[in-house]
Design an enzyme around this catalytic site. Structure first.
Site, PDB file in Angstrom:
ATOM      1  N   CYS A 382       0.840  -1.197   0.000  1.00 18.54           N
ATOM      2  CA  CYS A 382       0.000   0.000   0.000  1.00 18.54           C
ATOM      3  C   CYS A 382       0.880   1.253   0.000  1.00 18.54           C
ATOM      4  CB  CYS A 382      -0.979  -0.046   1.164  1.00 18.54           C
ATOM      5  SG  CYS A 382      -2.383   1.021   0.894  1.00 18.54           S
ATOM      6  N   HIS A 508      -3.354  -4.922   0.606  1.00 14.72           N
ATOM      7  CA  HIS A 508      -2.635  -5.470   1.764  1.00 14.72           C
ATOM      8  C   HIS A 508      -2.674  -7.000   1.725  1.00 14.72           C
ATOM      9  CE1 HIS A 508      -2.106  -1.735   4.103  1.00 14.72           C
ATOM     10  NE2 HIS A 508      -3.207  -1.353   3.491  1.00 14.72           N
ATOM     11  N   GLU A 510      -0.995  -9.011   3.308  1.00 11.60           N
ATOM     12  CA  GLU A 510      -0.730  -9.598   4.636  1.00 11.60           C
ATOM     13  C   GLU A 510      -2.007 -10.033   5.362  1.00 11.60           C
ATOM     14  OE1 GLU A 510      -0.289  -6.431   3.819  1.00 11.60           O
ATOM     15  OE2 GLU A 510      -0.734  -5.041   5.459  1.00 11.60           O
TER      16      GLU A 510
HETATM   17  N1  GLN Z   1      -1.887   6.716   3.052  1.00 12.26           N
HETATM   18  C1  GLN Z   1      -2.013   5.975   1.835  1.00 12.26           C
HETATM   19  C2  GLN Z   1      -3.405   6.079   1.229  1.00 12.26           C
HETATM   20  O1  GLN Z   1      -4.345   6.417   1.911  1.00 12.26           O
HETATM   21  C3  GLN Z   1      -1.654   4.525   2.060  1.00 12.26           C
HETATM   22  C4  GLN Z   1      -2.615   3.801   2.945  1.00 12.26           C
HETATM   23  C5  GLN Z   1      -2.101   2.486   3.457  1.00 12.26           C
HETATM   24  O2  GLN Z   1      -0.909   2.225   3.416  1.00 12.26           O
HETATM   25  N2  GLN Z   1      -2.983   1.666   3.985  1.00 12.26           N
HETATM   26  O3  GLN Z   1      -3.577   5.813   0.079  1.00 12.26           O
END
Ligand code: GLN
Length: 539
Positions: A382, A508, A510
């Site tokens: 992400c 994600h 994970e």
């Molecule tokens: N801050 C970034 C976004 O909102 C990444 C979010 C995250 O890593 N979950 O896109």
């Protein structure tokens, strides 16, 4: 309610592993062919943990249906190997929001709204929602915090009422306590457990099982003492000494006889426990395998709970290929100050996990640069993918002012930008792009090789995305968009063609790892890290 219920409460102190215990009970029942579901009741007033700081709460676990939930749900999914949903985490905030909106609609027809019965009824309704689609044989319900907490009282009262509502033979109360050790006399003490059970009884709940967490071995004598003072059967006092491996907990509970006791008490239709695979897994985790050092770069590295699913995903993948995971926690703020740079170079792979806000970002960009230039395997999750794009834009494509508009709204090259449907978002809670979305993999890419399928479903939690205006220049510079939304409008995975393994995902992965089924992307990353380790050893 056709399911039977196991209610897990905590006493004496919090953070002794009640969540893992609940998850482990789920595993030993599932090992007997019993269909289980698990729910966490969190007595805090936030509607969900999505808006909370990791300092307060640790990781926010995202379910497939897009709920932002307590990290215990991650343990539950990894232990019972079932996908949970938004019904599986309930907070006081949700309960009150529902009751108050009903009151405003006039649903209570002039009644006075009270904690008992209106709040407790709503709690019971939420408990009843778990597993409505899957009809589990047993629903395990864990209450956050410890007995005696003011904000937990309506939840305990609801659990008490459920004993009559559901039926005495269909409910089981498990109380998880802690036995402190007095160093001067070398003794474990049961008095706090006795008090905590007394507190539970004051609410009207008599536990049938006591799981006693402890840092020291528990004697038979002590078990009998707890049984006598707390009025539970001696076989239902389960000592649970601290272990270095949480996946051992189901085996410890099983070996202490808890599985059979629960089956008998709830009169479950159960097969003999099939835990061989789990036992083999735990054994593998304890093998003296060669270590593999992986760096996790984050701004909350001092609280490990903030990246718990990432660490578990790495562990599952490492064990699968016969390596001992050695995590080097690297503070992104330190990297910005020129500290910990040697840590970056001491590892065989770098992971930049998710995150929000500008603090520490330049340190993460430095980590991405190190990975790219030194050809160290890199997995960006992400924010980690976004950071990898910014670094590439700045240092390879020469777009010096490249950034994400999250960090610099008026930067010249917003290679990461707010998603179009986020522009009008006012409320911060529950409004990100959340949960499962499909992603089509690009044939021939590292991502496609890792997954070995054409389309995947992964869990998201973000507001920002790769800015499509930069697709052509990225591609001509050597980036490959190896995963796209089916309509091709969203970049979900990016990788660098001319690098052994530098892959970033907007989702994600994970959240979908399992101890006996590591996530393909983590597995591919760990394999690349092993290759890198071999190379550096040969040098
Ligand atoms: N801050 C970034 C976004 O909102 C990444 C979010 C995250 O890593 N979950 O896109």
């Amino acid at each position: 309610m056709t399911s039977k219920y196991i209610f897990c409460t905590g006493g004496v102190v919090s953070s002794v592993g009640k969540g893992v215990t609940a998850a482990a009970i789920g595993r030993i029942l599932k090992a007997r062919g019993v269909k289980v579901a698990i729910q966490k009741l969190d007595p805090y007033l936030n509607v969900d943990p999505g808006t909370m700081s990791p300092y307060q709460h640790g990781e926010v676990f995202v379910t497939a249906d897009g709920a932002e939930t307590d990290l215990d749900l991650g343990h539950y999914e990894r232990f019972i190997d079932e996908n949970l949903d938004h019904t599986c985490n309930v907070t006081t905030g949700q309960i009150y929001a529902e009751v108050i909106s009903k009151e405003r609609r006039g649903d209570y027809l002039g009644g006075t709204i009270q904690v008992i019965p209106h709040i407790t009824n709503e709690i019971k309704r939420r408990i009843g929602l778990v597993g409505q689609k899957t009809s589990p044989d047993v629903v395990i319900v864990e209450v956050g915090g410890t007995v005696g907490d003011i904000e937990g009282q309506p939840f305990f009262e609801a659990l008490r009422q459920l004993r009559t509502d559901v039926g005495r033979d269909r409910t089981l109360y498990v109380h998880v306590t802690f036995l402190p050790y007095i160093g001067a006399t070398g003794e474990l003490k049961t008095k706090p457990t006795q008090h905590s059970v007394r507190e539970l009884r004051g609410i009207g709940i008599q536990p049938q099982v006591i799981v006693a967490r402890t840092d020291h071995p528990v004697s038979r004598e002590l078990i009998d003492k707890i049984a006598l003072f707390c009025d539970v059967e001696p076989q239902a006092v389960i000592p649970l000494p601290t272990t270095d491996n949480i996946y051992r907990v189901p085996l410890m509970l099983e070996d202490a006889g808890l599985g059979d006791f629960i089956v008998e008490q709830l009169n479950l239709d159960a097969a003999p426990p099939a835990l061989d695979e789990w036992r083999a897994l735990v054994e593998r985790m304890g093998q003296p395998y060669d270590p593999l050092r992986i760096g996790i770069i984050g701004k909350y590295v001092e609280l490990r709970d903030a990246y718990i699913s990432v660490k578990e995903a790495l562990l599952h993948a490492a064990v699968q290929v016969g390596r001992k995971l050695d995590v080097e926690w690297i503070n992104s703020g330190d990297l910005e100050k020129g500290k910990s740079l040697n840590a970056l170079e001491s590892v065989s792979g770098l992971v930049v996990p998710g995150g929000f806000g500008y603090r520490g970002i330049e340190g993460k960009i430095l980590a991405a640069e190190t990975a790219r230039t030194r050809r160290v395997p890199y997995l960006g999750l992400c924010l980690g993918m976004q950071v990898m794009c910014i670094e590439f834009a700045r240092n390879v494509l020469g777009l010096q002012d490249a950034n994400s508009t999250e960090f610099e709204s008026s930067c010249q090259h917003p290679v990461i930008d707010l998603m179009p449907n986020q522009h009008h978002v006012v409320n911060m809670g529950g409004t990100m792009r959340l949960g499962h979305y499909p992603c089509v993999l690009t044939p021939g890419s590292k991502a496609a090789a890792a997954y070995q399928v054409e389309q995947i479903q992964e869990r998201h939690r973000h507001r920002f995305e790769f800015n499509n205006r930069y697709r052509d220049v990225f591609e001509s510079g050597g980036a490959c968009f190896s995963g796209l939304s089916p309509d091709k409008r969203l970049v979900e995975i990016m990788e660098f063609t001319d690098h052994p393994f530098m892959v970033g995902s907007q989702f994600h992965p994970e959240f979908q790892t399992r101890p006996n089924r590591p996530h393909p992307l983590f597995l591919a990353f760990i394999q690349a890290a092993i290759d890198y380790q071999r190379l550096t050893e040969e040098r």
